[in-house]
Design a protein around this motif. Structure first.
Motif, PDB file in Angstrom:
ATOM      1  N   PRO A 107      41.890  49.453  39.389  1.00 59.30           N
ATOM      2  CA  PRO A 107      41.601  50.413  40.465  1.00 59.30           C
ATOM      3  C   PRO A 107      41.337  49.745  41.814  1.00 59.30           C
ATOM      4  N   LEU A 108      40.776  48.547  41.806  1.00 60.40           N
ATOM      5  CA  LEU A 108      40.434  47.862  43.053  1.00 60.40           C
ATOM      6  C   LEU A 108      41.475  46.825  43.466  1.00 60.40           C
ATOM      7  N   GLY A 109      42.581  46.739  42.735  1.00 63.93           N
ATOM      8  CA  GLY A 109      43.620  45.778  43.076  1.00 63.93           C
ATOM      9  C   GLY A 109      43.127  44.343  42.984  1.00 63.93           C
ATOM     10  N   TRP A 110      43.519  43.519  43.961  1.00 61.65           N
ATOM     11  CA  TRP A 110      43.128  42.112  43.960  1.00 61.65           C
ATOM     12  C   TRP A 110      41.625  41.929  44.115  1.00 61.65           C
ATOM     13  N   VAL A 111      40.983  42.860  44.797  1.00 62.79           N
ATOM     14  CA  VAL A 111      39.521  42.802  44.915  1.00 62.79           C
ATOM     15  C   VAL A 111      38.899  42.922  43.528  1.00 62.79           C
ATOM     16  N   GLY A 112      39.491  43.752  42.699  1.00 62.00           N
ATOM     17  CA  GLY A 112      38.989  43.930  41.330  1.00 62.00           C
ATOM     18  C   GLY A 112      39.102  42.661  40.509  1.00 62.00           C
ATOM     19  N   ILE A 113      40.140  41.858  40.784  1.00 59.05           N
ATOM     20  CA  ILE A 113      40.287  40.580  40.090  1.00 59.05           C
ATOM     21  C   ILE A 113      39.106  39.678  40.410  1.00 59.05           C
ATOM     22  N   PHE A 114      38.753  39.603  41.690  1.00 59.05           N
ATOM     23  CA  PHE A 114      37.611  38.775  42.099  1.00 59.05           C
ATOM     24  C   PHE A 114      36.313  39.313  41.509  1.00 59.05           C
TER      25      PHE A 114
END
Length: 298
Positions: A113-120
Motif C-alpha cells: 500500500p505504501l509502495g517503496w516507502v512501505g519497503i523501508f
C-alpha cells in the motif's frame, strides 16, 4: 522461500533430481526440497561468511587470551554443523507454510500500500521487532532453570570467533531464530527483502562474534556490536540484544563494553605480554585461565 524453491526446481530439481511424474507443488516433494535447500543454504552462509570474517576481520591475537579454549575453532564449527540440521527441521515447517501461501509475503512493490516507502518501513519494523523478541527470548534462555538445558553450550566460548555465531544447542538456535520466521506471518513483507534480511541477519550474527570492537563513537550507545556481545559472553548477565542497545537499557541489562574502556580482552593480552606471563599459546590450565578477566559463575 518459494523464490529459492522455484529457482531450484527450474534449474536443478525438476530436470535432474525428481521424476517427471512428481509435481512441483506436491507437499512431500516441497518439504524434502526445503530440507535440502535450508541445510545447504545454512551451511554455505555459516561456513562462507564465517571464513571471510575469520580470515579477514577477526583479530587472531585474541586466540592468546587465557579464556580461549584448546582447538576452539574446530569445536565451534563441529558444534554448529551438528546443530544446524536439527534446527532446520522446525524451520522447514515454517518455510513450508510460507510456500503454501499462509504468510503475508508478497511478490511486487505494487502489492504494498505504501509502495517503496512501505519497503523501508517493513525493513525498519523487521529489525526492531526481531531485536525486541530476541532480547526477551535470549534473556529467558538465561533463566537458571533453562540455561543449563539449552543456552550454556553457547557460553563455552568466552572469547568467541566468528564460527561461534551459530554454535548453539538446536533448541536455543531455533528459538533465537524464530522471530525472523514469524515476522512475515504477522506483517506484510516483500519476498526479495525477506531473503535479503535473512542474509543480513546471518552477517550480523557473525559480526557480533568477530572480535572487531570498532564502532563509530556516536553509535556506541545505540548499536550492539562485537564489543558489547563479547562482554555478554564474559559477564553473562548483560547485553542480550541483537542489533540495538535499546532493550538492554530498558531492561536494566546494559553494560558499556569493557573493550572500549581499556579493560577488555585485548587489553588483558597486552598486559600479560608486557609482564612476560603470556607465551605463544597463552596461559591456560585445562582450557581455563590461570589469570584473566573475572567471570560470573554460571
Amino acid at each position: 522461500m518459494d523464490l529459492v524453491l522455484n529457482v531450484a526446481d527450474y534449474y536443478v530439481l525438476t530436470p535432474y533430481v525428481y521424476p517427471a511424474s512428481w509435481p512441483e507443488d506436491g507437499a512431500v516433494r516441497q518439504i524434502l526440497s526445503l530440507l535440502v535447500l535450508t541445510n545447504l543454504g545454512a551451511a554455505i552462509l555459516y561456513l562462507g561468511l564465517g571464513a571471510i570474517s575469520y580470515f579477514f576481520i577477526f583479530d587472531h591475537k585474541l586466540m592468546k587470551h587465557p579464556h580461549f579454549l584448546e582447538n576452539q575453532v574446530q569445536r565451534e564449527i563441529k558444534y554448529a554443523m551438528t546443530s544446524l540440521p536439527w534446527i532446520s527441521i522446525p524451520t522447514v515447517g515454517l518455510f513450508f507454510a510460507e510456500v503454501r501461501g499462509y504468510s503475508k509475503l508478497y511478490d511486487s512493490i505494487s502489492e504494498c500500500p505504501l509502495g517503496w516507502v512501505g519497503i523501508f518501513v517493513s525493513m525498519t519494523s523487521f529489525l526492531f521487532f526481531t531485536d525486541m523478541c530476541i532480547y526477551w527470548i535470549h534473556r529467558f534462555l538465561h533463566h537458571k532453570r533453562i540455561y543449563k538445558l539449552f543456552h550454556k553450550p553457547h557460553h563455552i566460548w568466552k572469547i568467541p570467533t566468528p564460527f561461534a555465531s551459530h554454535a548453539f544447542h538446536p533448541v536455543d538456535g531455533f528459538m533465537q531464530g524464530l522471530p525472523y520466521h514469524i515476522y512475515p506471518f504477522l506483517f506484510p513483507l516483500h519476498k526479495v527483502l525477506y531473503l535479503a534480511l535473512y542474509v543480513f541477519v546471518n552477517i550480523w550474527t557473525i559480526s557480533i562474534h568477530d572480535g572487531d570492537y570498532r564502532v563509530p563513537g556516536l553509535l556506541t550507545n545505540v548499536i550492539n556490536g562485537s564489543a558489547h556481545h563479547t562482554d555478554h559472553h564474559l559477564f553473562f548477565d548483560y547485553n542480550y540484544g541483537q542489533y540495538f542497545t535499546l532493550w538492554d537499557k530498558l531492561g536494566g541489562s546494559y553494560r558499556h563494553p569493557s573493550g572500549l574502556m581499556g579493560n577488555g580482552p585485548h587489553d588483558l593480552i597486552r598486559k600479560l605480554q608486557a609482564e612476560g606471563k603470556l607465551g605463544d599459546n597463552g596461559v591456560k590450565t585445562n582450557g581455563h585461565a590461570k589469570r584473566g578477566v573475572p567471570l560470573k559463575e554460571e
